[in-house]
Design an enzyme around this catalytic site. Structure first.
Site, mmCIF file in Angstrom:
data_model
loop_
_atom_site.group_PDB
_atom_site.id
_atom_site.type_symbol
_atom_site.label_atom_id
_atom_site.label_comp_id
_atom_site.label_asym_id
_atom_site.label_seq_id
_atom_site.Cartn_x
_atom_site.Cartn_y
_atom_site.Cartn_z
ATOM 1 N N ASP A 383 0.814 -1.220 0.000
ATOM 2 C CA ASP A 383 0.000 0.000 0.000
ATOM 3 C C ASP A 383 0.843 1.264 0.000
ATOM 4 O O ASP A 383 0.398 2.313 0.475
ATOM 5 C CB ASP A 383 -0.927 0.013 1.225
ATOM 6 C CG ASP A 383 -2.208 -0.779 0.992
ATOM 7 O OD1 ASP A 383 -2.591 -0.943 -0.186
ATOM 8 O OD2 ASP A 383 -2.819 -1.236 1.973
ATOM 9 N N LYS A 386 -0.402 4.845 -0.947
ATOM 10 C CA LYS A 386 -1.286 5.658 -0.108
ATOM 11 C C LYS A 386 -0.634 6.954 0.357
ATOM 12 O O LYS A 386 -1.330 7.846 0.865
ATOM 13 C CB LYS A 386 -1.734 4.845 1.114
ATOM 14 C CG LYS A 386 -2.784 3.791 0.786
ATOM 15 C CD LYS A 386 -3.262 3.078 2.044
ATOM 16 C CE LYS A 386 -4.348 2.062 1.720
ATOM 17 N NZ LYS A 386 -4.826 1.349 2.930
ATOM 18 N N ASP A 466 -3.732 -9.613 3.543
ATOM 19 C CA ASP A 466 -4.071 -8.236 3.899
ATOM 20 C C ASP A 466 -5.491 -8.153 4.458
ATOM 21 O O ASP A 466 -5.730 -7.527 5.495
ATOM 22 C CB ASP A 466 -3.922 -7.347 2.663
ATOM 23 C CG ASP A 466 -4.124 -5.875 2.976
ATOM 24 O OD1 ASP A 466 -3.753 -5.446 4.090
ATOM 25 O OD2 ASP A 466 -4.648 -5.151 2.104
#
EC number: 3.1.4.-
Length: 522
Positions: A383, A386, A466
């Protein structure tokens, strides 16, 4: 300066403790093992004459073990059961006119025994002409019984046993070389260095014809100078624990004392029945090579052992540097991932847990160790994109509207762009994970609506890891789910969001994943 302070570490020679004090006696006994000679003849008088002629015979201080059989059939049984027969004296004519020749063919072709020396003895030379037999059968000599006087028989044995000894040495060296090649092809970390260093040490003692007990260790001084971290990385002894701290614990007291003397005095010492080499590299890491032996080392032998120490030490240093660089890169990945998670108001424990889930799932799935390790180390960056998402969207407590959701989905694109700047394998796998961990098995995911096996396995594994962790964690927009709710959701998404096999593996090993989660709480 005080150098040594040993704790209660694992015994290095745990299984050999009672034998260790008698090391020299064992070596002498080894040197006294007899040469096994098989006598194959249907004439008992030939056995008696042969035994009488060889009374007191020794080669290299080792006596003979004479095994007598009266037929080719009996000889086959002995040869099939024993692999230590050095020489067979075989009569040609026994239960059949060609029983001896049949035995030779059996030994060479069926048993594939190329080391035993085979000498045919015949009292009827016309039954098996020498020229034809030598040409067609893999034998080492052909003798008429009448020509084998006591002196000629003893001369024959010296010649045959010398040849057998050399063949065994060559075979040992071939095997040792194969171990060296196999080990050197995989010297990628300090653990695999064990097999490489041990294979080379075994090969070296074999080449030098040493009946030796040898081990090699390295000692790194600690900053407080009160003790040293010592690791054993190679040994010729069986059942020895390698690569453990306190390597001298469990060794005979005289061996411990000698190694400590050499390390404290920083000099190579000759103890008569053992040679202890010392070396210090540029980083201040000390190395000790202990070689116990029964015969005196020549100057060439010592030089070869010193070269071994130098090269293994250099390899050890290079491997440690490589491991250090690899660990540094892992730390950078985790630090970057933790920074991203912190900005998302999620804990760094999330990426650590996901990494461990990924590693375990990869193993259960049947992936190679290297691939599982790569996915584990790359998954924390899933991620990373982000960092480009506005805080107002990242931290929104409620559900995102359509426009906000479209912006949130952009984190995949941003992550790929960030990671694509590196061509390193780790970063490329991280890019693959960032790009595909939001794809779904049924093709309803984003950004490219990939389906089934079109989604890379790294992305499929990270996806379920996840979600599994996220469902059990408290987030700004939700409370943690119960274990039962998580199990039900995984079953509901089997074949939809997640690959069915991965769901089954996780549920079958549920307790393992719960234990990982418990070991790294938020």
């Amino acid at each position: 300066m005080k150098w040594f302070k040993y704790g209660d570490g694992m015994d290095l020679f745990a299984d050999m403790r009672q034998e260790a004090a008698g090391e020299k006696e064992r070596v002498v006994m080894h040197s006294q093992e007899p040469w096994c000679v098989l006598l194959v003849d249907d004439d008992e008088q030939m056995h008696q004459i042969t035994r009488l002629a060889l009374t007191g015979f020794k080669f290299q201080n080792r006596p003979l073990e004479l095994i007598s059989v009266l037929s080719g059939l009996e000889a086959r049984k002995v040869m099939a059961e024993r692999s230590d027969i050095a020489l067979a004296l075989v009569d040609v004519v026994m239960e059949t006119e060609h029983a001896g020749l049949d035995l030779v063919r059996y030994i060479r072709e069926e048993l594939q025994n190329r080391q035993v020396r085979l000498v045919l003895r015949t009292g009827q030379a016309g039954q098996a002409p020498e020229d034809r037999v030598i040409k067609e059968y893999e034998i080492d000599d052909y003798k008429e019984k009448t020509e084998l006087t006591t002196q000629k028989l003893r001369t024959l044995l010296y010649s045959m046993l010398r040849a057998y000894r050399d063949l065994c040495l060559i075979e040992d060296q071939k095997l040792g070389l194969s171990h060296v090649i196999e080990a050197s092809a995989n010297v990628q970390n300090t653990k695999s260095l064990q097999s490489y260093a041990t294979a080379v040490l075994n090969q070296l003692t074999s080449l030098l014809k040493l009946h030796a007990s040898a081990f090699y260790c390295v000692a790194t001084p600690c900053p407080d100078s009160e003790k040293c971290n010592a690791l054993t990385v190679a040994t010729t002894a069986e059942r020895v624990e390698l690569y453990v701290e306190s390597p001298f614990k469990g060794l005979p007291e005289d061996v411990q004392r000698r190694c400590k003397e050499v390390l404290s005095q920083r000099t190579t010492r000759d103890y008569g029945d053992a040679y202890v080499f010392f070396k210090q590299d540029e980083r201040g890491v000390d190395s000790v090579l202990y070689v116990g032996f029964e015969q005196e080392l020549s100057e060439l032998d010592r030089k070869l052992l010193e070269i071994y120490m130098y090269n293994i030490g250099l390899t050890f240093e290079n491997i440690n540097l490589m491991v250090d660089l690899r660990e540094t890169s892992k730390e950078l990945v985790y630090n970057l991932a933790n920074a991203v998670e912190a900005r998302s108001r999620e804990t760094g424990a999330h990426v650590q847990r996901v990494a461990l889930y990924c590693e375990r799932l990869a193993h259960l799935y049947g992936l190679a160790e290297s691939e599982a390790d790569m996915i584990k180390n790359a998954s924390p960056l899933h991620d990373v994109g982000k960092v480009a998402i506005p805080d107002s969207i990242l931290h929104k407590p409620g559900k995102l509207d359509a426009q906000e959701w479209a912006i949130m989905q952009k984190h995949v694109e941003y992550g790929v762009e960030i990671l694509n700047r590196s061509k390193r394998r780790l970063m490329q796998v991280a890019k693959e994970i960032a790009a595909t961990h939001h794809e779904k098995w049924d093709g309803s995911g984003y950004p490219n609506r990939l389906q089934g096996d079109d989604i890379p396995i790294s992305g499929r594994i990270t996806a379920i890891a996840d979600v599994f962790d996220a469902l059990g964690a408290k987030r700004s927009y939700k409370d943690p789910w119960t274990d039962e709710q998580i199990r039900e959701e995984l079953m509901a998404q089997k074949g939809r969001h997640f690959e069915p096999k991965l769901v089954e593996l996780l549920l079958e090993h549920w307790d393992e994943f719960i234990a990982i989660r418990a070991s790294l709480p938020d």
